[in-house]
Design an enzyme around this catalytic site. Structure first.
Site, PDB file in Angstrom:
ATOM      1  CE  LYS A 194      -9.376   8.148  -1.928  1.00  0.00           C
ATOM      2  NZ  LYS A 194      -8.364   8.777  -2.810  1.00  0.00           N
TER       3      LYS A 194
ATOM      4  CD  GLU B 298      -7.059  13.868  -0.267  1.00  0.00           C
ATOM      5  OE1 GLU B 298      -7.692  14.907  -0.011  1.00  0.00           O
ATOM      6  OE2 GLU B 298      -6.281  13.333   0.538  1.00  0.00           O
TER       7      GLU B 298
ATOM      8  N   GLY C 240      -1.482   1.025  -5.771  1.00  0.00           N
ATOM      9  CA  GLY C 240      -0.804   1.975  -4.898  1.00  0.00           C
ATOM     10  C   GLY C 240       0.293   1.286  -4.109  1.00  0.00           C
TER      11      GLY C 240
ATOM     12  CD  GLU D 280       2.485   2.451   5.302  1.00  0.00           C
ATOM     13  OE1 GLU D 280       2.225   2.833   6.463  1.00  0.00           O
ATOM     14  OE2 GLU D 280       3.251   3.060   4.536  1.00  0.00           O
TER      15      GLU D 280
ATOM     16  N   GLY E  87      -1.963  -1.207   0.490  1.00  0.00           N
ATOM     17  CA  GLY E  87      -2.562  -2.447   0.021  1.00  0.00           C
ATOM     18  C   GLY E  87      -2.882  -3.403   1.157  1.00  0.00           C
TER      19      GLY E  87
ATOM     20  CD  GLU F  13       0.414  -2.276 -10.368  1.00  0.00           C
ATOM     21  OE1 GLU F  13       1.457  -2.213  -9.672  1.00  0.00           O
ATOM     22  OE2 GLU F  13       0.056  -1.386 -11.144  1.00  0.00           O
TER      23      GLU F  13
ATOM     24  CB  CYS G 241       4.351   0.447  -9.719  1.00  0.00           C
ATOM     25  SG  CYS G 241       3.467   0.009 -11.232  1.00  0.00           S
TER      26      CYS G 241
ATOM     27  CD  GLU H 186       7.403   1.397  -5.112  1.00  0.00           C
ATOM     28  OE1 GLU H 186       7.169   1.137  -6.298  1.00  0.00           O
ATOM     29  OE2 GLU H 186       6.542   1.295  -4.209  1.00  0.00           O
TER      30      GLU H 186
END
Length: 490
Positions: free
Chosen positions: A174, A177, A227, A230, A232, A249, A283, A384
């Site tokens: 996936k 988007e 990503g 939250e 994760g 990650e 990140c 972050e």
């Protein structure tokens, strides 16, 4: 304009859902693609196709050398399409051509690395009491669910797809988007080199539908996600249904420690690179700069002077050094954090605004932004931001530098600048982060593991560790004396 499609069982398909996703160039607002928003049912079909392909052995039963041949061909095709992929990545994500060029080149390198790694010896034998011979072999996990972020659309895809395929898994992939364009080009390459039908499947759509279905499915054996922390947590919870393997990650708020004895210009230069590369949408960005108090003011002055010179503009425009923010939503999130920083009492030493002059008003651009006079309890220090925003703190000594560096829920990356090699190594060993540098910041290599401590994730990408995420370890014991064990009486 591109009309994107899902790729299931070797077929390009338009989604049954009429609600398509429009993809815009963040530098000018141009509509560049329409992408499908797959349903739960379509995602489940892709999972079943991948399961059947795995069980058939059409891919997993190939020798490592045979799978490697496919991966080498993919790398060659990526290099052949270099210019096309770079331009599309820039238009899709907003980054500069230089940044996109690195991503495309590294994507080819990554496929070649895993093509080589999978063919190297990896078995183990053990000297156990006679008459048994014990050994360990590595096998593919099964169906791998791969979910990637928008900040490195092509490269993050390859970081997952290359080791998953190398290990012999089938995949359900996936893309993000907002940045799905180069993913479709990558799957066109997979089709062109002849990856068997059903082995590689791509489903575009909402994370709450496609991603959730992948994470929850009992027919997905491993899920790898990059990503936010939250999301994760949601992936981890969903994956608990069948206790599937997970690799996460996640976020970071990484410290970059500058000692007074550092090479000054090198430290300033890498500190700029550490936060403003990719417009801070990285990140591992060095978003917390910690500077020894004796050089703090000098560092801040020089850092701001250099940051003012950064040319912000469209990624395809000659001379642009920092590109656009990926979307209006992300831009608004960054601007909100800047307001929070001001409200918390931090000093806005540079930037803080959206750029709209010189034709930038149609895109999403934010000035390089610097906060000073911050304290560790501020949200801009702890959370972050994922944008071109940095906080600069001062420290008195080595002990305080380590304490400030580790005062975070995250532990992804970190750097130390000092010409005292013993001190630099001493400090970096105390920094609780998974990816670290001494007298540098940001260089990455496919041979080395990528991942973090604490809330920055679970598992590692890249290197042999990235391959192990997609492998199961099996113990095999062979009895060399085939006779009754005689444990029970006749």
């Amino acid at each position: 304009m591109l009309e994107l499609k899902n790729y299931i069982n070797g077929e390009w398909r338009t989604a049954s859902n009429p609600d398509t996703n429009e993809v815009f160039n963040p530098a000018n607002g141009e509509l560049i693609a329409r992408a499908p928003r797959a349903t739960k049912e379509e995602t489940e079909e892709a999972i079943q196709v991948a399961k059947q392909a795995f069980e058939s052995g059409v891919w997993s039963d190939l020798s490592a050398q045979e799978r490697a041949k496919f991966l080498f061909k993919i790398a060659d095709k990526i290099e052949e399409m270099y210019d096309e992929l770079v331009e599309l990545e820039v238009r899709d994500n907003g980054k500069t051509k230089g940044e996109a060029g690195f991503d495309v080149a590294d994507a080819a390198t990554c496929f070649r690395y895993y093509a080589g790694l999978i063919t190297t010896p990896d078995g183990e034998t053990y000297h156990v009491p006679e008459p048994v011979q014990a050994m360990v072999v590595r096998e593919p996990v099964g169906v791998a669910g791969l979910i990637v972020p928008w900040n490195f659309p092509l490269l993050m895809s390859v970081w997952k797809i290359a080791p998953a395929l190398a290990a012999g898994n089938t995949i359900v992939f996936k893309p993000a988007e907002v940045t799905p364009c180069t993913a479709m080009k990558l799957f066109e390459i997979l089709e062109e080199v002849g990856i068997p039908k059903g082995v590689a499947n791509m489903v575009m759509g909402k994370g709450s539908i496609v991603g959730q279905t992948i994470a929850e499915s009992k027919d997905v054996d491993v899920v790898s996600f990059t990503g936010s922390t939250e999301v994760g947590r949601c992936i981890m919870q969903a994956a608990s249904g069948n206790l599937k393997k997970i690799s996460l990650e996640l976020g970071g708020k990484s410290p970059n420690i500058i000692f007074a004895d550092a090479d000054f210009e090198t430290a300033v230069d890498y500190a700029l690179f550490g936060i403003f590369f990719g417009a801070g949408q990285v990140c591992s960005a060095g978003s917390r700069i910690l500077v020894e108090e004796s050089v703090h003011d000098q560092f801040v002055e020089r850092f701001i002077k250099r940051a003012k010179r950064i040319k912000v503009g469209p990624g395809l425009e000659e001379g642009s050094e920092m590109g656009a923010i990926v979307s209006e939503e992300q831009m608004e999130s960054i601007l909100k954090y800047i307001e929070i920083g001001k409200q918390e009492g931090a000093t806005l030493a540079l930037g803080g605004k959206r750029l709209t002059e010189n034709g930038l008003d149609k895109g999403y651009f934010i000035e390089p932004t610097v906060f000073t006079n911050v304290t560790s309890n501020m949200r801009v220090v702890q959370e972050e931001i994922f944008g071109p925003v940095v906080v600069i703190q001062k420290f008195k000594d080595e002990a305080e530098a380590i304490q400030l560096a580790n005062d975070s829920d995250f532990g992804l990356a970190g750097g130390v600048f000092s010409q005292d090699g013993a001190k630099a190594l001493r400090v970096i060993k105390k920094v609780r982060s998974g990816i670290t540098w001494i007298n540098a910041y940001h260089p990455t290599y496919v041979e080395a593991p990528w991942g973090g401590y604490k809330q920055s994730g679970i598992g590692r990408s890249l290197g042999k560790y990235g391959l192990e995420d997609f492998q199961e370890i099996k113990q095999i014991n062979i009895n060399l004396a085939v006779e009754p064990v005689g444990w029970f009486s006749n």
